[in-house]
Design a protein around this motif. Structure first.
Motif, short mmCIF file in Angstrom:
data_model
loop_
_atom_site.label_atom_id
_atom_site.label_comp_id
_atom_site.label_asym_id
_atom_site.label_seq_id
_atom_site.Cartn_x
_atom_site.Cartn_y
_atom_site.Cartn_z
N CYS A 49 0.85 -1.19 0.00
CA CYS A 49 0.00 0.00 0.00
C CYS A 49 0.89 1.24 0.00
O CYS A 49 1.77 1.38 0.85
CB CYS A 49 -0.91 0.01 1.22
SG CYS A 49 -2.19 -1.25 1.15
N VAL A 108 -4.95 5.53 -2.47
CA VAL A 108 -3.90 4.60 -2.04
C VAL A 108 -3.75 3.56 -3.14
O VAL A 108 -4.73 2.97 -3.59
CB VAL A 108 -4.28 3.91 -0.71
CG1 VAL A 108 -3.27 2.83 -0.36
CG2 VAL A 108 -4.39 4.94 0.41
N ARG A 127 -2.58 -0.06 -4.25
CA ARG A 127 -2.39 -1.35 -3.58
C ARG A 127 -1.83 -2.36 -4.58
O ARG A 127 -2.41 -2.55 -5.64
CB ARG A 127 -3.71 -1.84 -3.01
CG ARG A 127 -4.20 -1.00 -1.85
CD ARG A 127 -5.53 -1.52 -1.30
NE ARG A 127 -5.92 -0.79 -0.13
CZ ARG A 127 -6.69 0.29 -0.12
NH1 ARG A 127 -7.17 0.75 -1.27
NH2 ARG A 127 -6.99 0.91 1.00
#
Length: 67
Positions: free
Chosen positions: A33, A44, A46
């Protein structure tokens, strides 16, 4: 039974960040992340843990010319 308690993020600025706009934070509690430290409320990214590990290993080996 599995504990499904959410884990609080532990954001830390990457040692590869610089003072020229390249500010990346990684979450030590959720490997893969990543976010822009200048926009902590923003998105974010990931990555699957194996993909993230391969990316970090490539940086350490100098494959991107920044190590």
């Amino acid at each position: 039974m599995h504990d499904r308690t959410p884990v609080a993020p532990a954001w830390r600025k990457s040692s590869y960040s610089n003072g020229q706009g390249g500010c990346v934070e990684v979450d030590d509690m959720r490997p893969g992340c990543v976010r822009d430290s200048k926009d902590p409320a923003g998105p974010v990214l990931r990555f699957a843990p194996p993909v993230w590990s391969a990316f970090v290993d490539a940086i350490v080996r100098g494959e991107f010319g920044i190590a």
